[in-house]
Structures are given as C-alpha cells and as structure tokens.
Design a protein around this motif. Structure first.
Motif, short mmCIF file in Angstrom:
data_model
loop_
_atom_site.label_atom_id
_atom_site.label_comp_id
_atom_site.label_asym_id
_atom_site.label_seq_id
_atom_site.Cartn_x
_atom_site.Cartn_y
_atom_site.Cartn_z
N GLN A 137 81.27 50.72 71.84
CA GLN A 137 81.10 50.61 70.35
C GLN A 137 79.42 50.51 69.84
OE1 GLN A 137 82.74 46.57 68.93
NE2 GLN A 137 84.05 47.68 70.15
N PRO A 138 79.12 50.57 69.02
CA PRO A 138 77.95 50.41 68.61
C PRO A 138 77.47 48.68 68.92
CG PRO A 138 78.73 51.53 66.72
CD PRO A 138 79.73 51.17 67.86
N LEU A 139 76.23 48.63 69.25
CA LEU A 139 76.01 47.17 69.66
C LEU A 139 75.77 46.28 68.34
CD1 LEU A 139 75.04 45.29 72.31
CD2 LEU A 139 72.85 46.03 71.61
N SER A 140 75.58 46.91 67.16
CA SER A 140 75.47 46.15 65.84
C SER A 140 76.84 45.56 65.75
CB SER A 140 75.27 47.13 64.96
OG SER A 140 76.04 48.13 64.80
N HIS A 141 77.89 45.91 66.26
CA HIS A 141 79.23 45.33 66.05
C HIS A 141 79.50 43.92 66.94
CE1 HIS A 141 81.20 49.33 64.82
NE2 HIS A 141 80.20 49.12 64.10
N VAL A 142 78.53 43.62 67.68
CA VAL A 142 78.63 42.48 68.57
C VAL A 142 77.57 41.49 67.99
CG1 VAL A 142 78.39 41.61 70.89
CG2 VAL A 142 79.36 43.94 70.50
N ALA A 143 77.80 40.13 67.99
CA ALA A 143 77.25 39.11 67.65
C ALA A 143 75.87 39.15 68.37
CB ALA A 143 77.83 37.80 67.78
N PRO A 144 74.72 39.11 67.86
CA PRO A 144 73.47 38.89 68.67
C PRO A 144 73.27 37.81 69.76
CG PRO A 144 72.89 39.48 66.56
CD PRO A 144 74.47 39.29 66.48
N ILE A 145 74.02 36.68 69.46
CA ILE A 145 73.97 35.48 70.45
C ILE A 145 74.71 35.80 71.67
CG2 ILE A 145 75.80 34.28 69.52
CD1 ILE A 145 74.24 31.94 69.84
N ALA A 146 75.96 36.72 71.36
CA ALA A 146 76.66 37.27 72.67
C ALA A 146 75.79 38.13 73.54
CB ALA A 146 77.92 37.78 72.18
N VAL A 147 75.22 39.07 73.03
CA VAL A 147 74.23 40.04 73.74
C VAL A 147 73.21 39.11 74.41
CG1 VAL A 147 72.60 41.88 73.41
CG2 VAL A 147 74.80 42.03 72.10
N GLU A 148 72.65 38.28 73.99
CA GLU A 148 71.60 37.46 74.42
C GLU A 148 72.17 36.76 75.70
OE1 GLU A 148 68.08 37.49 73.67
OE2 GLU A 148 68.79 39.20 72.51
N ALA A 149 73.29 36.08 75.34
CA ALA A 149 73.90 35.37 76.42
C ALA A 149 74.21 36.30 77.69
CB ALA A 149 75.07 34.66 75.91
N LEU A 150 74.61 37.41 77.35
CA LEU A 150 74.76 38.42 78.50
C LEU A 150 73.52 38.84 79.33
CD1 LEU A 150 76.39 40.59 80.12
CD2 LEU A 150 76.24 42.18 78.30
N LEU A 151 72.55 39.23 78.31
CA LEU A 151 71.11 39.46 79.06
C LEU A 151 70.74 38.19 79.95
CD1 LEU A 151 69.56 41.55 76.09
CD2 LEU A 151 70.31 42.39 78.25
N ASP A 152 70.86 36.99 79.58
CA ASP A 152 70.50 35.93 80.33
C ASP A 152 71.21 35.85 81.53
OD1 ASP A 152 68.51 35.15 78.62
OD2 ASP A 152 69.91 33.33 77.51
N LEU A 164 82.63 41.10 75.82
CA LEU A 164 81.52 41.78 76.08
C LEU A 164 81.35 41.99 77.49
CD1 LEU A 164 79.09 43.28 75.01
CD2 LEU A 164 78.06 41.05 74.80
N VAL A 165 81.42 42.97 78.13
CA VAL A 165 81.07 43.28 79.57
C VAL A 165 79.91 43.88 80.15
CG1 VAL A 165 83.38 43.02 79.96
CG2 VAL A 165 82.55 45.23 80.01
N GLY A 166 79.31 44.62 78.66
CA GLY A 166 77.86 45.18 78.96
C GLY A 166 77.25 45.59 77.89
N THR A 167 76.17 45.96 77.87
CA THR A 167 75.40 46.69 77.00
C THR A 167 74.10 47.67 77.33
OG1 THR A 167 73.59 44.71 76.99
CG2 THR A 167 75.43 44.34 75.36
N ILE A 168 73.62 48.15 76.62
CA ILE A 168 72.45 49.07 76.70
C ILE A 168 72.11 49.15 75.45
CG2 ILE A 168 73.75 51.48 76.03
CD1 ILE A 168 71.74 52.63 78.24
N GLN A 169 70.57 48.83 75.51
CA GLN A 169 69.70 49.18 74.18
C GLN A 169 68.65 49.92 74.63
OE1 GLN A 169 68.77 44.97 74.43
NE2 GLN A 169 69.81 44.64 72.59
N CYS A 170 68.17 50.73 73.44
CA CYS A 170 67.22 51.97 73.76
C CYS A 170 66.03 51.43 72.36
CB CYS A 170 67.43 53.00 73.51
SG CYS A 170 68.69 53.61 74.57
N TRP A 171 64.87 51.56 72.80
CA TRP A 171 63.56 51.24 72.15
C TRP A 171 62.65 52.01 71.69
CZ3 TRP A 171 64.03 45.78 70.88
CH2 TRP A 171 65.12 45.01 71.84
#
Length: 164
Positions: A5-20, A55-62
């Motif tokens: 699903q779009p990353l915007s549907h996930v809380a940013p804090i959860a994304v940051e925790a996964l990246l950490d 949340l088990v994975g993410t991808i971001q494009c910039w």
C-alpha cells in the motif's frame, strides 16, 4: 499474505523505526541521505509492505537531479532505501517492493532512475547498471561500481548529484 500500500498510509514514526532497525541509528550519515537532501519522498513511488497488520518493509523514491558540468539540471528519481524487517528478510519482500515501485515509475513514464546498491543484484533482477554513472559525483563517499542507473533518460554526463 503481504499487502502493498502507499507509504502515506503508514505512520511516519513506524517507517522511521523500521529504517532504524534495518540500517542502524547512524543511517542519516550515509551519502544517499546527502544526495536526496531534506525533501520529501515521491508519494506515488513509495510503498509499504504490510503482513497481518504489521509493517514489514518499505521502499521510498526521491526526486533528485544531476547538475551537469555543462550547466544542465537533469531530473532523476533516486530509488531507495528498500528496508525489510530483519526477521522478514530473504522472503522476497524487498524484491517485491522494488518491482512495485519500478512498475509505478514505468506507468508514469519515468525513465531516469538511479540507486546506490549491489550491481550483481540490481543489475540481474532490475536492469540497473553503472554504464552511464562513471562521471557522476556525490556529496560523500561511494563505491562507484555501486552507483547504478536505468532508463533511456539517464544522462551519460559529468556532474554532481543532489536534491531536486
């Protein structure tokens, strides 16, 4: 079953925790962070992998650009990071996220993508090469063999990568 699903549907804090968790707390010191700057990821190309509500994975494009030595500013899309929770790695989630993001980029007609990564993996599965990146410069250290790109719009020109 993993749902994308779009990353915007996930809380940013959860994304940051996964990246950490996936890359460590010092990840902000990496050259890739300097290339993309403080801008925002491209919503239409950034996705989350969700399995049973987690949340088990993410991808971001910039959005970035190559400021060529000839004075042109060539827009590019920087793909990554691709992050997968360590206990979910080796299950194909990262590859599925890459495929999802690249299909979205193709659907939008984006033909100048780049990333910093393993050339054997990203070349074999996704068509990224270092064929046109040899004269690119970055605002930090990088192994040039890991500076990869794909697409007809990728410039074969000398210049500095940075935020769009």
């Amino acid at each position: 079953m993993t749902d994308f699903q779009p990353l915007s549907h996930v809380a940013p804090i959860a994304v940051e925790a996964l990246l950490d968790h996936a890359f460590g707390l010092d990840r902000h010191q990496r050259t890739a962070y300097r290339v993309r700057g403080s801008g925002s990821a491209i919503p239409a190309l950034s996705f989350a992998a969700i399995d049973q509500g987690a949340l088990v994975g993410t991808i971001q494009c910039w959005p970035i650009r190559l400021a060529t030595d000839a004075g042109a500013a060539v827009p590019l899309v920087m793909v990554g990071p691709v992050a997968v929770e360590p206990r979910w790695q080796d299950g194909g989630i990262g590859r599925a996220l890459m495929t999802h993001a690249l299909e979205a980029a193709d659907a939008q007609g984006l033909d100048a993508l780049m990333l910093i990564g393993d050339p054997e993996y990203y070349g074999r599965f996704f068509g990224f090469t270092a064929d046109r990146t040899g004269a690119w410069r970055l605002p930090g250290p990088v192994e040039m063999r890991r500076l990869l790109a794909r697409g007809a719009g990728v410039p074969d020109a000398a210049g500095m990568l940075g935020p769009a």
